[in-house]
Enzyme design. Structure first.
Site, PDB file in Angstrom:
ATOM      1  CG  HIS B  28     -22.294 -44.992  19.005  1.00  0.00           C
ATOM      2  ND1 HIS B  28     -22.493 -43.633  18.942  1.00  0.00           N
ATOM      3  CD2 HIS B  28     -21.144 -45.227  18.332  1.00  0.00           C
ATOM      4  CE1 HIS B  28     -21.503 -43.071  18.264  1.00  0.00           C
ATOM      5  NE2 HIS B  28     -20.679 -44.003  17.872  1.00  0.00           N
ATOM      6  CE  LYS B 239     -19.682 -51.761  17.922  1.00  0.00           C
ATOM      7  NZ  LYS B 239     -18.351 -51.171  17.686  1.00  0.00           N
ATOM      8  CD  GLU B 356       2.847 -35.372  32.685  1.00  0.00           C
ATOM      9  OE1 GLU B 356       2.555 -36.346  31.953  1.00  0.00           O
ATOM     10  OE2 GLU B 356       3.999 -35.172  33.111  1.00  0.00           O
ATOM     11  CD  GLN B 417      12.581 -30.395  30.619  1.00  0.00           C
ATOM     12  OE1 GLN B 417      12.067 -30.651  31.694  1.00  0.00           O
ATOM     13  NE2 GLN B 417      12.670 -31.288  29.646  1.00  0.00           N
TER      14      GLN B 417
END
Lengths: 615, 615
Positions: B28, B239, B356, B417
Site C-alpha cells: 500500500h 493519498k 467488549e 445470554q
C-alpha cells in the site's frame, strides 16, 4: 387518551412488569419501570400498528433494544390486547412465548431478537433503510435503547450511518435511568453528554423528563415531524420508578422486586386499561418480487476464475431474476466483488463502510422486511460481527453472508487478512449452512441456492484464480459433495474444499503415477455434510485425509467427523490444516508452509497407505 | 531538523515506501505517502524512543492502526537506523520480518498487530491507561489512524473511554486522505465532521494541513501540552501525495505504483536521510512484581459453589500474590465476579463498560506493557470481541479471557445470554489454551495456572452452584484430565467438562446400580487435550460418549476427536450437545431439553452399551 389515562396506563405497565417478574422469580422489572411512561405514550398516541396483522406493510416497527426489559414489552402487548393475563404470567417459563429476552421466533410482533446490547439500533437502521429506499410505505421505526448500551461501538456505527443516510423515519428513545447492571453508567443523568454525541453524528436531539407523559408526547410529535435527520429522544428516568424501595437504587438490577404485593399497592394496584393502538394507513403489498429468468454466468472448463469473481457475477444475475435480492458490503466491494451488484442494481445496494456489525445488523433489518440480503466482507472481518450473527440465528433471520479472501492462500497480505476461523465460527451457528466452492460454476450455483434456504447461510470465497473443473450445467445440492477421483483400487480418500480441492487433485494424479490410487471428494457443502458419501468412501478406502485452508479446529476436518459420531465404527483419520501462524509469502509458498499443498498431501497420503500395509 | 530537512525526510519515506512495494509487487504505497509528513515530524521532533532498547520503560509507544501503511513504518525504521536498506527490500517476502501488516511477533518495535482496522486506538487506550495508572514513567502513546477506519464502532468505544479517563498521554493522528479501499469515505475531506465527533467525546481536536510539516509540528506540540484530555490531530492529506499519476485518485489503493522509477524521480530520487530519534528520559524499571505467597481460596468437599464465584475469589488471591495481575471487565463485574477484584485491588481494576472490543483491546494494551490482564464478561458476549481476540493471537499477546454464564445451564434468561459457541471460537484461536472447570477448587487452581501460560488463555465459568468434588490440594495441570470413575468392567467412557461432569457422575452412578459400569473423564483442559488418557479410555472401554453444554460444533466433542485424528484406529464415538435453540426454562429443564442431563446421558450410554453387545 388524556394525561391521566396515559399515567394510568404507565402505572399498569409497571404493575404488570412487577407481576410478570414475580411470577417468574426472575427478570428485570426495575429496567421496565423506568421506561413505562415512554412505552405508554408511544403505544397510545404514536405507534401505528395492527397487532392482528403484524405483516401489514404499513405497520410501524418497534425494537426493544434493551431486551432485558421484556416485562415492559409483554405488559404493553397485554394492554394492546395481543396477549392475555394468563399468558403474561407464563413469563420465562418452559414453553412460554414470553422469553427472558424477546425473539421473533416466538412472537410475531418482535422484529429482531435482543438481549445482547447495542444491536437494536443497527437492525433498526436496516429496517429504516428498507422503508426509505425499498418499501416506501411510510412506516416509522421506533427503537428503545438503554443508556448503558450506548457504550457499545455498534450503536455509533449505526448512529453514524443513520445520520449520513438522513433516516428521518427512525426515532430512538433512550431510557436514561443512570444505572447499568453493576452500578452507575459513565454519564449518569447527564443527558447533554449523550445529546452532544448524537448531534455530532447529525441527529436531531431532544432532552426530556421521561416520566412526564406530555413532554414525551411533545417529543414524539416533534420527532415525527423532523425531516432530513433521525431523532433521538433522551429521557431522564429513574430505574424502578414508582416504588420507593427500589427506585434509583443500586443493586436492584435484574431481579424481582423484594415485596411485589407491596410494590403493586404502591403503584396503585392492578388495573386493566386497554389501549386502542392506531392502525397503519392502507399500504400496498411489500415489494413485488420480479420473477425473471435466472441466467447465471457460465464458465468454460479449464479457464481460471476466482470464486469471488463468480460470486459477484452470479449475484448480479440473481438480482436480475429476483427483485427481492439486495446486497450489503463493508466498503470492500472491489475485493468481495459486490461492486458488480452495486453497478447493476444501485437501488438495492447498501454501502455500510468499514463497520461489520452495522453491516450484519442492516442485513438482519432488511431480512425482517422480507428482503433477501447478501452481506459481504473479508472472511476474517466477519469475526467482527460474530455476536450479531449469533443473535441473527436466535431471531431466525434469513441472511446470506459471504466471506472472501479465505485462508492463507491469499498470500502476501499476511495473517490479519486471512480468514482462518470462519468455518468454525459459522458451523457453530445454530441452523446455519456453510458452503465453500472450489470453482466458478459451482460458486454461481451455490449463490443462487443460498437464497432459498432458511437461517444463516455462509459462502466462503477465495481471492486467487482457480481452474474451472465443473461444467455450467452441473448440479450442486446443498448437503451434497462431488467425488472427483474414484476407482476400485482406492486406498485412501482425500476430502478437500475450495483451494485444497485443486491441490488434492494434483496430489491424486501424482500418486496415481506412482501406482497409488486415492479417492478425492470435493466437500463443497461443509454444513450440512454429505454423510452417505463420506461413509461410503470410508468403507471402501478405509482411511480419510482431510485438507483445509483453515485452522484445524472446527472446520472441514471436524465437519467430516460429524459423519461418524453416532456410535458407528469410525475410519482411520488424519487431517491437514493451517497449524502455524503464517507470515507474508506468495500463495504457493503459504500453502506449502502450511502443509496443505499437493506435495504435502501426496507425502502424507503415501505414509498413511504404507502404514496401513505395514500394520 | 529544520523544515527543509523534514520535507526531505518525508520525501524519503515516500520513496522508500514506493521502493518496498515495488520490490514486493504488492502493498500500500499510496496509503503510506499520504501520512509521510506526519510520520517524518513525529519521528524527528516528538517521538522519544530508543530503538536499541524497545523495552525501555520510558519509551513512547507508537501504533500504526492503519497497518496496511506498513511500508511507511518500515521506511521510518530505516530512517531511524533500526533496519537497513537490504531488509527494507525484503518487504512481504517469505521469512521477512517486514510483513504486509506489522506484528510484534516479528518486530520488537511494534506494540500490537494491526491490519484489521479500528483496533489500534482501543489497544492504545490500554497502553495509555497503563501509563497513567500503573507505570507512571511519563511515556506518550501515539496512534496513527486512517479516516476509513473511523467507521468502526470500536474506535468510538475507545474514544469514549479515553475522554472519560482524561488520557492526555494519548495522541491520535488521523490521516484524512479522503479515499478508502473502494472509493470516497463518508466524510471525504470534511475534517470538521470528524472534529465534531471527537469533541463530543471530550477530546481536544486540531485540524491541519497534513502536508505542512510546520503545522504538524505545532499540532504535536499543542497535543503534548494539552492536559486533562486526549488530543486528535486531524490531518488533511492526499493519498499518493507527491506523484501526480496516483495522487488523490480512486482505484489506486493497495497496489504498487504503476511506474516506480518515474515516481521516485518525481519525488526527488532516493535519499539517505538518517534521523536521530530522541531517546526517552531515564525511567525506573516497570512495575515491581510483588512476589507474595499465593493463598488461593479453599473449598470444602460437598459444598456448593459457582465456578464464577471461585474465579472471582481466586483472582483476588492471585492479585494479592502478584502485583502485575490486573482485571478488566465489561460492566458485568457483579455477574463475572471481578467485582471482588475491583474491591480488593481498585488501582488495578479497569472498568470498560459495555464495550467488549474495547475491553479486549485494553487487555492487549496492558499486556503489551507487561501486565497480566484477566478480561471478563459473559461467554456469549466475548463473541463481540472475536476479531480482537484473533488479532491478539497474531500479536502473540498474553491475555486471560474469562467467560461466565456458559451454556444453557444459565436457565431462564434464554439464548441471548448463553455462551454456546465460546469453546469453538476460542479453540480455533492460534496457540490458545481453553479451560473449563467443574468445581471451585479446580477453578482456583486453573485461574492461577493461566497467568503463567503463553498466548490467549480462556477460562469458561458457570452461573449456577456446583458441588465441590475435588480437595483444595488437588493438582490440575494444563493439558490434563481427571478420571472420576473407573473400573476393570467399564464398557463406555463418558467425557464431560463443567456442569456436565456432575450430570455424568449422576448417570454413572445410576448405571452402576443397573450393573453397567462406565468410566467418567473430567476434561477440564479442553485445549490442549489429554490425548493419553482419552486413548487409554478408548482402548479399555471401546466407546466414547462426549457431553457438553455447547453447540455440537467445535467444542468438547471435537476436542476429544483431536486425540484420534492421526491415522490411528478410532474408537466408536457419540456426542451429546445443545442441538436445539433453547428458550426460557429452569437450568434443570434446559439441561434435560438439550439432552445433556444425567437421565439423557444414562439413556444414550445404555443404548451404546447394548448396541455393542448386539453387534
Amino acid at each position: 387518551m388524556n394525561t391521566r389515562q396515559l399515567t394510568e396506563l404507565a402505572q399498569q405497565l409497571r404493575v404488570d412488569s412487577v407481576r410478570a417478574a414475580a411470577a417468574a422469580g426472575s427478570g428485570h422489572p426495575t429496567s421496565s419501570m423506568s421506561a413505562a411512561d415512554l412505552m405508554a405514550v408511544l403505544l397510545a398516541r404514536h405507534f401505528r400498528y395492527d397487532f392482528e396483522r403484524p405483516a401489514h406493510p404499513g405497520n410501524d416497527r418497534f425494537i426493544l433494544s434493551k431486551g432485558h426489559a421484556s416485562p415492559l414489552l409483554y405488559a404493553a402487548y397485554k394492554a394492546a390486547g395481543a396477549i392475555n393475563e394468563t399468558e403474561l404470567l407464563t413469563f420465562r417459563k418452559l414453553g412460554s412465548r414470553l422469553e427472558g429476552h424477546p425473539t421473533p421466533r416466538r412472537l410475531p410482533w418482535v422484529e429482531t431478537a435482543t438481549g445482547s446490547l447495542g444491536q437494536g439500533l443497527p437492525v433498526g437502521v436496516g429496517i429504516a433503510l428498507a422503508g426509505k429506499r425499498l418499501d416506501h410505505t411510510g412506516y416509522r421505526v421506533w427503537v428503545m435503547c438503554g443508556d448503558s448500551e450506548l457504550a457499545e461501538g455498534s450503536v455509533w456505527e449505526a448512529a453514524e450511518h443513520a445520520g449520513h443516510e438522513h433516516l428521518d423515519n427512525l426515532i430512538v428513545m433512550v431510557d436514561v435511568n443512570r444505572l447499568g447492571q453493576r452500578g452507575p453508567t459513565r454519564h449518569g443523568h447527564d443527558l447533554d453528554a449523550y445529546a452532544r454525541r448524537f448531534r455530532a453524528f447529525d441527529w436531531h436531539t431532544l432532552e426530556i423528563d421521561g416520566h412526564d407523559v406530555e413532554a414525551i408526547d411533545r417529543a414524539c410529535t416533534e420527532a415525527e415531524s423532523t425531516a432530513g435527520q433521525p431523532t433521538v429522544i433522551l429521557a431522564r428516568t429513574f430505574k424502578g420508578k414508582g416504588v420507593g424501595s427500589v427506585q434509583n437504587r443500586e443493586g436492584m438490577h435484574g431481579k424481582p422486586l423484594p415485596d411485589p404485593e407491596e410494590a403493586i399497592a404502591e403503584l396503585g394496584g392492578v388495573r386493566n386499561v386497554q389501549v386502542e393502538v392506531e392502525p397503519p394507513p392502507a399500504a400496498r403489498t411489500l415489494h413485488a418480487v420480479r420473477g425473471g429468468h435466472l441466467d447465471l454466468p457460465r464458465y468454460d472448463l479449464g479457464d481460471r476464475v476466482a470464486t469471488r469473481d463468480a460470486y459477484g457475477q452470479a449475484l448480479v444475475a440473481l438480482g436480475n431474476a429476483r427483485g427481492d435480492v439486495v446486497a450489503v458490503d463493508g466498503e470492500v466491494g472491489d475485493s468481495t466483488r459486490t461492486e458488480l451488484f452495486a453497478k447493476g442494481h444501485p437501488e438495492r445496494y447498501f454501502e455500510c463502510y468499514i463497520a461489520e456489525q452495522l453491516m450484519v445488523g442492516v442485513a438482519v433489518g432488511l431480512a425482517a422486511r422480507g428482503w433477501v440480503p447478501y452481506a459481504s466482507t473479508f472472511a476474517a472481518f466477519l469475526t467482527r460481527a460474530h455476536d450479531f450473527i449469533r443473535m441473527a440465528s436466535i431471531s431466525g433471520a434469513g441472511i446470506n453472508l459471504v466471506g472472501s479472501h479465505a485462508g492463507c492462500a491469499i498470500g502476501e497480505d499476511g495473517p490479519s487478512q486471512m480468514g482462518l476461523e470462519d468455518l468454525a465460527m459459522l458451523r457453530c451457528v445454530y441452523g446455519s449452512t456453510v458452503l465453500y466452492p472450489c470453482d466458478a460454476n459451482q460458486t454461481a450455483r451455490l449463490v443462487a441456492a443460498m437464497a432459498g434456504l432458511d437461517g444463516i447461510r455462509y459462502l466462503r470465497t477465495s481471492r486467487g484464480d482457480t481452474p474451472v473443473i465443473y461444467g455450467p450445467t452441473e448440479e450442486f445440492p446443498v448437503g451434497g459433495s462431488k467425488v472427483l477421483r474414484a476407482s476400485a483400487e482406492d486406498r485412501l480418500t482425500v476430502v478437500a474444499a475450495g483451494v485444497t480441492v485443486h491441490e488434492a487433485l494434483k496430489a491424486a494424479d501424482a500418486l496415481a503415477d506412482q501406482g497409488i490410487r486415492v479417492r478425492v471428494v470435493d466437500l463443497y457443502s461443509v454444513k450440512p455434510v454429505d454423510r452417505a458419501t463420506l461413509r461410503e468412501a470410508a468403507e471402501r478406502t478405509g482411511c480419510l485425509l482431510t485438507v483445509e485452508d483453515h485452522h484445524e479446529q472446527g472446520g472441514l476436518g471436524d465437519a467430516v467427523l460429524d459423519a461418524f459420531t453416532d456410535g458407528r465404527p469410525v475410519p482411520r483419520l488424519e487431517r491437514l490444516a493451517v497449524r502455524t501462524m503464517p507470515g507474508s509469502a506468495t500463495p504457493a509458498e503459504q500453502l506449502h508452509a502450511a502443509g496443505i499443498d499437493a506435495e504435502s498431501i501426496a507425502a502424507v497420503a503415501r505414509q498413511l497407505v504404507e502404514h496401513a500395509v505395514a500394520s
